[in-house]
Motif scaffolding. Sequence first.
Motif: not given
Lengths: 114, 109
Positions: A101-106
């Motif tokens: 699953x994707x990684x969400x970045x700040x």
Amino acid sequence: DTEVTQTPKHLVMGMTNKKSLKCEQHMGHRAMYWYKQKAKKPPELMFVYSYEKLSINESVPSRFSPECPNSSLLNLHLHALQPEDSALYLCASSQRVAQNTEAFFGQGTRLTVV
Amino acid sequence: GESVGLHLPTLSVQEGDNSIINCAYSNSASDYFIWYKQESGKGPQFIIDIRSNMDKRQGQRVTVLLNKTVKHLSLQIAATQPGDSAVYFCAALGDKFYFGSGTKLNVKP
């Protein structure tokens, strides 16, 4: 809410200072990451936390100290940094470590060490 | 270790043209890939992903192609717009995410 929030956005610190970077997500993700990104380079992995436990440390110097107080928060404590540590520090989260699953970045903290 | 690299560091295209950004990876065990877009001063933004059991996936104006035989993936952007100007990274998931070196896309009006 699909946001990863990082504070502060900008930080200038001296080499003798102690400061902390903060990261927060409320997506129920149990994997959280710190990356360091120098100008015109890809993000480089520093630390991985899985279920609030440190699972990967990419041989990062001890002047960088991560902390995961709970499943929503990730801190990076900084002490006695060098000018070459100036970079964009990115936090990311994903559902689980090594899960497809994707990684969400700040948006990152732009750190300048003087 | 994992190596994920890009063939072209900079790509300039005319507005309205199609763009193709390429990426090669070395770890045949990688089974999940993501394309990220990063604008200046911002964090990477997810564009599209693909799993290793697929060879093509389409999104809105974007298509990702995966060729596992030669360990290559590409990102196609249709009708490129000025807002597409950014650095594009591919990332491969092994035991962690590995990022490629990035391609800067310049869209000329």
